[in-house]
Enzyme design. Structure first.
Site, short mmCIF file in Angstrom:
data_model
loop_
_atom_site.label_atom_id
_atom_site.label_comp_id
_atom_site.label_asym_id
_atom_site.label_seq_id
_atom_site.Cartn_x
_atom_site.Cartn_y
_atom_site.Cartn_z
N MET A 1 -10.33 3.52 1.85
CA MET A 1 -9.60 3.84 3.13
C MET A 1 -10.96 4.02 4.04
SD MET A 1 -6.36 3.66 3.16
CE MET A 1 -6.06 4.20 4.59
N GLY B 1 -2.05 7.13 6.95
CA GLY B 1 -0.83 7.81 7.77
C GLY B 1 -0.65 6.87 8.90
N GLY C 1 -1.69 3.91 12.13
CA GLY C 1 -2.37 2.75 12.67
C GLY C 1 -3.28 3.42 13.97
N GLY D 1 -4.29 -4.11 11.39
CA GLY D 1 -3.10 -3.71 12.06
C GLY D 1 -3.08 -4.02 13.61
N HIS E 1 0.91 -1.22 -0.14
CA HIS E 1 -0.10 0.03 -0.10
C HIS E 1 1.15 1.24 -0.02
CE1 HIS E 1 -3.29 2.62 2.45
NE2 HIS E 1 -2.84 2.93 1.33
N ASP F 1 -9.14 -0.40 4.90
CA ASP F 1 -8.06 -0.59 5.62
C ASP F 1 -8.41 0.67 6.62
OD1 ASP F 1 -5.53 -0.30 6.31
OD2 ASP F 1 -4.40 0.46 4.59
N GLY F 2 -8.30 0.10 7.94
CA GLY F 2 -8.17 1.37 8.74
C GLY F 2 -9.27 1.10 9.93
C1 DX5 Z 1 -3.09 3.45 7.65
C2 DX5 Z 1 -2.58 2.24 6.94
C3 DX5 Z 1 -3.14 1.06 7.52
C4 DX5 Z 1 -2.90 0.83 9.28
C5 DX5 Z 1 -4.02 0.30 9.42
O1 DX5 Z 1 -2.51 4.70 7.00
O2 DX5 Z 1 -2.94 2.11 5.62
O3 DX5 Z 1 -2.59 -0.24 6.96
O4 DX5 Z 1 -1.69 -0.21 9.31
O5 DX5 Z 1 -3.99 0.02 11.21
P1 DX5 Z 1 -5.06 -0.38 12.04
O6 DX5 Z 1 -5.78 -1.46 11.70
O7 DX5 Z 1 -4.55 -0.13 13.35
O8 DX5 Z 1 -6.11 0.96 11.84
ZN ZN Z 2 -2.58 0.29 4.67
#
Ligand code: DX5
Ligand code: ZN
Length: 219
Positions: free
Chosen positions: A134, A139, A141, A194, A63, A172-173
């Site tokens: 998204m 940016g 986690g 994450g 990504h 994602d997120g």
């Molecule tokens: C954020 C990233 C994500 C991040 C997600 O900009 O693109 O991939 O690692 O983290 P979580 O799952 O903790 O929201």
């Molecule tokens: Zn990501």
């Protein structure tokens, strides 16, 4: 078909090989590349991702949260990344870049920030293998899932089904045991997590729990 892609942004950066070994049941390893320009954070670049690829037990889902993807995205495909996803704003020629990525053997993905509309891309779905909606501002986690992005996800799902194309819909997120069902019900099939994976004692068990939640029936 449900895919669970742990994000190593939540892993221990000085023990990445160890933390990669802790997620054998992952479908793909989600690798967040940030350049401190496209997003206000910095992670790692091509050389580091090359070493991650060398030791990862699962293929990489890269990504790119960077500028200048016309220059850099093909390099990640050349490394052998399974998929390379760039943000809509990062190139003037998304279709050309997607074709380049495919010609290099990678799946091509386009990412839409929460404020980025899907409209301009719905007629181009056949050019992509993945659309990343998204569910936080990219940016960092550990942010909260933005349910306000679900109508967009539903629209992309409807367009993918109407076109009959094999495009994976990734979120994602803020994906965790409760929000994953919201995203699934809106049409996602590929889930990045994450904190929800690496936040506990047993990341691989977390993957199993997320997979069970995403494959369970909606209520
Ligand atoms: C954020 C990233 C994500 C991040 C997600 O900009 O693109 O991939 O690692 O983290 P979580 O799952 O903790 O929201
Ligand atoms: Zn990501």
């Amino acid at each position: 078909m449900v895919r669970i892609n742990p994000s190593i942004l939540a892993a221990d950066f000085v023990n990445l090989e160890r933390d990669l070994q802790r997620i054998p049941s992952a479908d793909f390893v989600h690798v967040d590349v940030m350049d401190n320009h496209f997003v206000p954070n910095l992670t790692f670049g091509l050389q580091m991702v090359g070493r991650i690829q060398d030791v990862s037990p699962r293929p990489l889902d890269v990504h790119l949260m960077i500028e200048d993807v016309d220059r850099w995205a093909p390099e990640y495909a050349r490394l052998g990344a399974y998929s390379v996803t760039f943000h809509a704003e990062a190139t003037e020629r998304p279709v050309d870049l997607a074709r380049t990525l495919r010609s290099l053997g990678a799946r091509a993905g386009i990412a839409l920030k929460p404020g980025t509309a899907a409209d301009g891309y719905l007629d181009l779905l056949a050019e992509f293998d993945q659309v990343l909606v998204m569910t936080v501002e990219p940016g960092f986690g550990g942010q909260s899932f933005m349910e306000s992005t679900m109508p967009k996800l539903q629209r992309v799902r409807e367009a993918v089904d109407a076109a009959g194309v094999d495009v994976w819909l990734q979120v994602d997120g803020g994906v965790d045991l409760s929000t994953i069902t919201i995203a699934r019900d809106a049409g996602a099939d590929t889930f990045v997590a994450g904190s929800a994976v690496y936040g506990g004692a047993d990341p691989d068990l977390r993957i199993a729990e997320l997979r069970a939640a995403a494959t369970g029936h909606s209520h």
